[in-house]
Motif scaffolding. Sequence first.
Motif, PDB file in Angstrom:
ATOM      1  N   GLY A  48     -10.348  16.636  65.420  1.00  0.00           N
ATOM      2  CA  GLY A  48     -10.305  15.185  65.322  1.00  0.00           C
ATOM      3  C   GLY A  48      -9.259  14.600  66.252  1.00  0.00           C
ATOM      4  N   THR A  49      -9.115  13.283  66.194  1.00  0.00           N
ATOM      5  CA  THR A  49      -8.207  12.594  67.119  1.00  0.00           C
ATOM      6  C   THR A  49      -6.788  12.455  66.571  1.00  0.00           C
ATOM      7  OG1 THR A  49      -8.968  10.480  66.206  1.00  0.00           O
ATOM      8  CG2 THR A  49     -10.085  11.281  68.185  1.00  0.00           C
ATOM      9  N   THR A  50      -6.609  12.483  65.247  1.00  0.00           N
ATOM     10  CA  THR A  50      -5.279  12.273  64.665  1.00  0.00           C
ATOM     11  C   THR A  50      -4.244  13.272  65.171  1.00  0.00           C
ATOM     12  OG1 THR A  50      -6.187  11.248  62.680  1.00  0.00           O
ATOM     13  CG2 THR A  50      -3.968  12.147  62.506  1.00  0.00           C
ATOM     14  N   PRO A  51      -4.550  14.571  65.252  1.00  0.00           N
ATOM     15  CA  PRO A  51      -3.518  15.520  65.691  1.00  0.00           C
ATOM     16  C   PRO A  51      -3.280  15.533  67.198  1.00  0.00           C
ATOM     17  CG  PRO A  51      -5.526  16.700  65.177  1.00  0.00           C
ATOM     18  CD  PRO A  51      -5.765  15.266  64.786  1.00  0.00           C
ATOM     19  N   GLY A  52      -4.005  14.742  67.966  1.00  0.00           N
ATOM     20  CA  GLY A  52      -3.875  14.773  69.417  1.00  0.00           C
ATOM     21  C   GLY A  52      -2.445  14.655  69.926  1.00  0.00           C
ATOM     22  N   PRO A  53      -1.686  13.642  69.510  1.00  0.00           N
ATOM     23  CA  PRO A  53      -0.301  13.524  69.999  1.00  0.00           C
ATOM     24  C   PRO A  53       0.570  14.717  69.644  1.00  0.00           C
ATOM     25  CG  PRO A  53      -1.045  11.447  69.077  1.00  0.00           C
ATOM     26  CD  PRO A  53      -2.099  12.453  68.741  1.00  0.00           C
ATOM     27  N   PHE A  54       0.407  15.242  68.433  1.00  0.00           N
ATOM     28  CA  PHE A  54       1.161  16.441  68.032  1.00  0.00           C
ATOM     29  C   PHE A  54       0.798  17.622  68.919  1.00  0.00           C
ATOM     30  CE2 PHE A  54      -0.200  20.208  65.453  1.00  0.00           C
ATOM     31  CZ  PHE A  54       0.983  20.937  65.564  1.00  0.00           C
ATOM     32  N   LEU A  55      -0.495  17.840  69.154  1.00  0.00           N
ATOM     33  CA  LEU A  55      -0.926  18.968  69.979  1.00  0.00           C
ATOM     34  C   LEU A  55      -0.422  18.823  71.412  1.00  0.00           C
ATOM     35  CD1 LEU A  55      -4.585  19.344  68.661  1.00  0.00           C
ATOM     36  CD2 LEU A  55      -2.628  20.825  68.137  1.00  0.00           C
ATOM     37  N   ALA A  56      -0.420  17.602  71.926  1.00  0.00           N
ATOM     38  CA  ALA A  56       0.083  17.379  73.289  1.00  0.00           C
ATOM     39  C   ALA A  56       1.564  17.703  73.383  1.00  0.00           C
ATOM     40  CB  ALA A  56      -0.183  15.937  73.702  1.00  0.00           C
ATOM     41  N   GLU A  57       2.328  17.311  72.370  1.00  0.00           N
ATOM     42  CA  GLU A  57       3.758  17.649  72.345  1.00  0.00           C
ATOM     43  C   GLU A  57       3.954  19.163  72.241  1.00  0.00           C
ATOM     44  OE1 GLU A  57       6.335  15.915  72.874  1.00  0.00           O
ATOM     45  OE2 GLU A  57       5.702  13.832  72.631  1.00  0.00           O
ATOM     46  N   LEU A  58       3.168  19.804  71.393  1.00  0.00           N
ATOM     47  CA  LEU A  58       3.303  21.245  71.216  1.00  0.00           C
ATOM     48  C   LEU A  58       2.985  21.998  72.500  1.00  0.00           C
ATOM     49  CD1 LEU A  58       3.865  23.598  69.286  1.00  0.00           C
ATOM     50  CD2 LEU A  58       1.442  23.526  68.620  1.00  0.00           C
ATOM     51  N   SER A  59       2.042  21.482  73.293  1.00  0.00           N
ATOM     52  CA  SER A  59       1.656  22.154  74.536  1.00  0.00           C
ATOM     53  C   SER A  59       2.817  22.280  75.514  1.00  0.00           C
ATOM     54  CB  SER A  59       0.496  21.413  75.211  1.00  0.00           C
ATOM     55  OG  SER A  59       0.933  20.203  75.806  1.00  0.00           O
ATOM     56  N   ARG A  60       3.838  21.445  75.326  1.00  0.00           N
ATOM     57  CA  ARG A  60       4.995  21.454  76.226  1.00  0.00           C
ATOM     58  C   ARG A  60       6.127  22.350  75.723  1.00  0.00           C
ATOM     59  NH1 ARG A  60       2.955  16.093  77.146  1.00  0.00           N
ATOM     60  NH2 ARG A  60       3.958  15.178  75.315  1.00  0.00           N
ATOM     61  N   ALA A  61       5.914  22.992  74.575  1.00  0.00           N
ATOM     62  CA  ALA A  61       6.966  23.852  74.020  1.00  0.00           C
ATOM     63  C   ALA A  61       7.152  25.102  74.880  1.00  0.00           C
ATOM     64  CB  ALA A  61       6.610  24.256  72.589  1.00  0.00           C
ATOM     65  N   GLY A  62       8.376  25.571  74.951  1.00  0.00           N
ATOM     66  CA  GLY A  62       8.683  26.748  75.765  1.00  0.00           C
ATOM     67  C   GLY A  62       8.432  28.040  75.005  1.00  0.00           C
ATOM     68  N   LEU A  63       7.175  28.287  74.650  1.00  0.00           N
ATOM     69  CA  LEU A  63       6.798  29.478  73.907  1.00  0.00           C
ATOM     70  C   LEU A  63       6.273  30.560  74.836  1.00  0.00           C
ATOM     71  CD1 LEU A  63       4.891  27.739  70.971  1.00  0.00           C
ATOM     72  CD2 LEU A  63       7.052  28.997  70.761  1.00  0.00           C
ATOM     73  N   ASP A  64       6.283  31.785  74.352  1.00  0.00           N
ATOM     74  CA  ASP A  64       5.613  32.880  75.055  1.00  0.00           C
ATOM     75  C   ASP A  64       4.138  32.801  74.651  1.00  0.00           C
ATOM     76  OD1 ASP A  64       4.706  35.169  76.232  1.00  0.00           O
ATOM     77  OD2 ASP A  64       6.310  36.450  75.461  1.00  0.00           O
ATOM     78  N   TRP A  65       3.419  31.900  75.298  1.00  0.00           N
ATOM     79  CA  TRP A  65       2.074  31.531  74.872  1.00  0.00           C
ATOM     80  C   TRP A  65       1.103  32.702  74.877  1.00  0.00           C
ATOM     81  CZ3 TRP A  65       1.029  27.096  72.511  1.00  0.00           C
ATOM     82  CH2 TRP A  65       1.924  26.030  72.664  1.00  0.00           C
TER      83      TRP A  65
END
Length: 236
Positions: A48-65
């Motif tokens: 859905g569209t509600t989590p979009g901003p959260f997912l976009a922020e998470l995509s920038r996290a410095g994780l070992d993806w």
Amino acid sequence: MSGLVSKVEIRAFAGREAQALALAEAVAADLAEAIRLRGRASLAVPGGTTPGPFLAELSRAGLDWAKLSVTLTDERWVPETSERSNGRLLRGALLRGPASAARFVPLFTGAPTPEEAFGALDAALRPLAPLDVCVVGMGTDGHTASLFPGGDRLAEAMDPAQPLAALALRAPGAPEPRLTLTRPLLTGARRAYLLINGAEKRRVLAEALDPAGAEAEMPVRAILRAPGGLTVYDAP
């Protein structure tokens, strides 16, 4: 089925940007710790569209993806070419840039019917259990993932002893068949979060927190009553 609400913490934010950033930071910290302890991590997120901003922020996290596996809490039985595909939305919001190195486990397999995908899905999802982090949403009817009130297989999907990791449901409020993670996978996560926005969702949450309320009427109660508890991230 009814029961006492588990440890539910509610974190309220003045705006959705602050909410998205705070949730992304919390989830990223959980995943980084899981990778440190076990060498890998697993995450389930809503569509859905509600989590979009959260997912976009998470995509920038410095994780070992590359050490992270990601799946959806639920999916419409449509291919990713459809604008209604949660997988398509996830790829656009989260799996981009460095985050594209994460392993995505989709729920839509391309089988003619979702029922024909159960075996393959179970084999793909079982290695993710227990989920390190599970983020869910909630509808104004009290559904979460695709656990809809009145769903044709709701009782099976809500069964604490359900052996399958995912099941198909058809419900009056869902135009297409849905695949949903089942209760054991959703409630067995090491860390769980509920993301809600708006006054109506806040009212629904207050009703769902009634310890005497039936889970079949508001399936989100199963998540709220999970043994490990969860944290609600709420914004107007």
